[in-house]
Scaffold this active site. Structure first.
Site, PDB file in Angstrom:
ATOM      1  N   ARG A  46      13.704  -4.576 -19.825  1.00  0.00           N
ATOM      2  CA  ARG A  46      12.358  -3.530 -18.956  1.00  0.00           C
ATOM      3  C   ARG A  46      11.426  -4.216 -19.531  1.00  0.00           C
ATOM      4  O   ARG A  46      10.183  -4.709 -18.361  1.00  0.00           O
ATOM      5  CB  ARG A  46      12.582  -2.538 -18.497  1.00  0.00           C
ATOM      6  CG  ARG A  46      11.776  -1.850 -17.802  1.00  0.00           C
ATOM      7  CD  ARG A  46      12.348  -0.888 -17.400  1.00  0.00           C
ATOM      8  NE  ARG A  46      13.103   0.742 -17.950  1.00  0.00           N
ATOM      9  CZ  ARG A  46      12.988   1.096 -19.132  1.00  0.00           C
ATOM     10  NH1 ARG A  46      11.860   0.824 -20.093  1.00  0.00           N
ATOM     11  NH2 ARG A  46      13.737   1.798 -19.853  1.00  0.00           N
ATOM     12  N   TYR A  98       1.572  -3.737   7.067  1.00  0.00           N
ATOM     13  CA  TYR A  98       3.217  -4.588   7.115  1.00  0.00           C
ATOM     14  C   TYR A  98       3.614  -2.864   6.974  1.00  0.00           C
ATOM     15  O   TYR A  98       2.710  -2.323   6.343  1.00  0.00           O
ATOM     16  CB  TYR A  98       3.533  -5.180   5.547  1.00  0.00           C
ATOM     17  CG  TYR A  98       4.793  -5.407   5.372  1.00  0.00           C
ATOM     18  CD1 TYR A  98       5.791  -5.727   6.407  1.00  0.00           C
ATOM     19  CD2 TYR A  98       4.869  -4.580   4.465  1.00  0.00           C
ATOM     20  CE1 TYR A  98       6.600  -5.865   5.261  1.00  0.00           C
ATOM     21  CE2 TYR A  98       6.572  -5.019   4.050  1.00  0.00           C
ATOM     22  CZ  TYR A  98       7.533  -5.076   5.089  1.00  0.00           C
ATOM     23  OH  TYR A  98       8.432  -5.226   4.724  1.00  0.00           O
ATOM     24  N   ASP A 170      -3.636  -7.174  -0.173  1.00  0.00           N
ATOM     25  CA  ASP A 170      -2.566  -7.628  -0.414  1.00  0.00           C
ATOM     26  C   ASP A 170      -2.937  -9.164   0.572  1.00  0.00           C
ATOM     27  O   ASP A 170      -3.150  -9.445   1.815  1.00  0.00           O
ATOM     28  CB  ASP A 170      -2.074  -7.232   0.671  1.00  0.00           C
ATOM     29  CG  ASP A 170      -0.642  -7.141   1.020  1.00  0.00           C
ATOM     30  OD1 ASP A 170      -0.143  -8.829   1.026  1.00  0.00           O
ATOM     31  OD2 ASP A 170       0.393  -6.954   1.315  1.00  0.00           O
ATOM     32  N   LYS A 195       7.481 -14.779  -0.224  1.00  0.00           N
ATOM     33  CA  LYS A 195       7.137 -15.087   1.530  1.00  0.00           C
ATOM     34  C   LYS A 195       7.175 -16.303   0.726  1.00  0.00           C
ATOM     35  O   LYS A 195       7.506 -17.292   0.633  1.00  0.00           O
ATOM     36  CB  LYS A 195       6.629 -14.182   2.172  1.00  0.00           C
ATOM     37  CG  LYS A 195       6.251 -12.949   1.681  1.00  0.00           C
ATOM     38  CD  LYS A 195       7.184 -12.303   3.257  1.00  0.00           C
ATOM     39  CE  LYS A 195       8.381 -10.793   2.807  1.00  0.00           C
ATOM     40  NZ  LYS A 195       6.861 -10.017   3.327  1.00  0.00           N
TER      41      LYS A 195
HETATM   42  C1  LIG Z   1       6.970  -8.764   3.195  1.00  0.00           C
HETATM   43  C2  LIG Z   1       5.488  -7.832   2.958  1.00  0.00           C
HETATM   44  C3  LIG Z   1       5.521  -6.996   1.881  1.00  0.00           C
HETATM   45  C4  LIG Z   1       6.525  -5.770   1.114  1.00  0.00           C
HETATM   46  O1  LIG Z   1       7.370  -7.115   0.739  1.00  0.00           O
HETATM   47  P1  LIG Z   1       8.482  -7.213   0.478  1.00  0.00           P
HETATM   48  O2  LIG Z   1       8.765  -7.811  -1.531  1.00  0.00           O
HETATM   49  O3  LIG Z   1       9.628  -7.590   1.125  1.00  0.00           O
HETATM   50  O4  LIG Z   1       8.928  -5.652  -0.283  1.00  0.00           O
HETATM   51  C5  LIG Z   1       4.149  -6.595   1.113  1.00  0.00           C
HETATM   52  N1  LIG Z   1       2.990  -7.056   2.149  1.00  0.00           N
HETATM   53  C6  LIG Z   1       2.574  -8.188   3.197  1.00  0.00           C
HETATM   54  C7  LIG Z   1       1.946  -8.179   3.583  1.00  0.00           C
HETATM   55  C8  LIG Z   1       4.356  -8.492   2.987  1.00  0.00           C
HETATM   56  O5  LIG Z   1       4.299  -9.263   4.061  1.00  0.00           O
END
Ligand SMILES: *Cc1c(COP(=O)(O)O)cnc(C)c1O
Length: 383
Positions: A46, A98, A170, A195
């Site tokens: 961890r 998001y 983000d 993504k």
């Molecule tokens: C998908 C997404 C998230 C969340 O990510 P996960 O891997 O699904 O937890 C956060 N910000 C954006 C812009 C996203 O597209």
């Protein structure tokens, strides 16, 4: 070294025991010690795992930052950033986010006494006006999701610097290949590596990236203390993804520009949201802040009917109806009933998110097939 070279090599020297060119998947929970406390730097998985460490170094390099700390999902990474703060602290966030981030902020951290204001962060003055004495963090997405508005990272970083407020971006939609927020003055970058970084729709993951030793130490502490860590196999898959990030993104962006232009000229389409279009309000800023305009395109049909949008998204064949984005395959979705279902209608109206909005994640298939597919689906609509 330059980006594409670092993407392939950074954090991934040949394996010291075998010379294996690929970083091994260290599928272990613990490490043998010679005597209590005498070991090779690894005690428990961890806390540290060599496969994870390789991915962390790779992502830090891509963002031109000092530290990367990986998590089991993008939301787990966001959760770690919010845990830097305490009850009574205030956070200003963009209002086009998001859906899961909005839910985490308001429903989960709201219960623990963090306070949030949501503003149109593409207008820096609105961000400035929302700041209170208790404000500790500004949270941005740019391009925003799903409206693809552009926020000025450097200008908001200046507002933060003047007041010792942290700026987190983000960077999931842009990836470090298109935009590097830390070099524009942000303190933290957050990714859903699920993504574009993973890029093949086969793994969930997240990361926090920073150049501050102090912030990195706190996030690393939270990674271990809370325990939302990614497994070594997931880290391996994500690293395999980052190796091809540049070539994939070039094609994502090229295809997206073609699709945006096609939709823009289509008689059934009322509006197209794509920062690469010259009449997009954020076009000039995007051209300055990003190296290309990204692979996401949103649009609404005339009348903005929710029913018609929901029907259209079932009619494509190459574009698959699914949440998520950033994979090699093209996806189509109806935002309000899918990715943005957790945002209440009054918030959606405030940010300008139409009930009829359709979001596309443009993949790297042959562009002619994508154009024919979306064209055929729209033809039925306009009749
Ligand atoms: C998908 C997404 C998230 C969340 O990510 P996960 O891997 O699904 O937890 C956060 N910000 C954006 C812009 C996203 O597209």
């Amino acid at each position: 070294m330059r980006f594409s070279t670092r993407a392939i090599h950074d954090g991934q020297p040949a394996d010291p025991t075998t010379g294996s060119i690929m970083t091994p998947i260290y599928q272990t929970s613990t490490y043998v010690q010679q005597a209590p406390g005498v070991h090779k730097g690894f005690e428990y998985a961890r806390t540290d795992n060599p496969t994870r460490n390789a991915l962390e170094a790779n992502l830090a390099s891509l963002e031109e930052a000092r530290h990367g700390i990986c998590f089991g999902s993008g939301l787990a990474a966001t959760d770690a950033v919010l845990k830097l703060f305490s009850s009574g602290d205030h956070i200003v966030a963009g209002n086009d986010l998001y859906g899961g981030t909005f839910r985490l902020f308001t429903e989960v951290f709201g219960r623990f006494g963090l306070e949030f204001s949501f503003v149109d962060a593409c207008v820096p003055q609105l961000v400035r006006d929302a700041i209170r004495p208790e404000t500790k963090l500004i949270w941005l997405e740019t391009p925003t999701n799903p409206l693809l508005k552009i926020c000025d990272i450097a200008q908001i970083a200046e507002i933060c610097n003047d007041r010792s407020i942290l700026l987190a971006v983000d960077n999931t939609f842009s990836t470090p290949y298109l935009q590097r927020p830390i070099s524009l003055g942000a303190n933290l970058v957050v990714h859903s590596t699920t993504k574009y970084l993973g890029g093949h729709s086969d793994v969930i993951g997240g990361a926090v990236i920073t150049s501050s030793d102090e912030i990195a130490e706190k996030i690393k502490y939270l990674q271990n203390a809370v325990g939302a860590v990614p497994g070594p196999m997931d880290c391996f898959l994500t690293m395999r993804g980052t190796k091809t990030l540049a070539v994939r993104l070039d094609r994502h962006c090229e295809n997206a520009a073609r699709i945006a232009g096609f939709l823009y000229d289509h008689p059934a389409v009322a509006r197209v949201y794509y920062p690469g279009l010259p009449d997009h309000p954020g076009h000039e800023l995007a051209a300055k802040q990003m190296s290309q305009f990204g692979g996401m395109v949103s649009f609404v049909l005339h009348g903005e009917s929710e029913e018609e949008a929901k029907e259209l998204v079932t009619r494509t064949r190459v574009f698959r109806l699914a949440e998520s984005l950033g994979g090699v395959e093209s996806l189509i979705e109806h935002a309000v009933s899918m990715t943005h279902g957790s945002i209440p209608p009054e918030e959606r109206r405030k940010s300008g998110l139409s009930d009829g909005l359709i979001r596309l994640s443009i993949g790297i298939e042959d562009i002619e097939d994508l154009l024919e597919d979306i064209g055929a689906a729209l033809e039925t609509t306009s009749q």
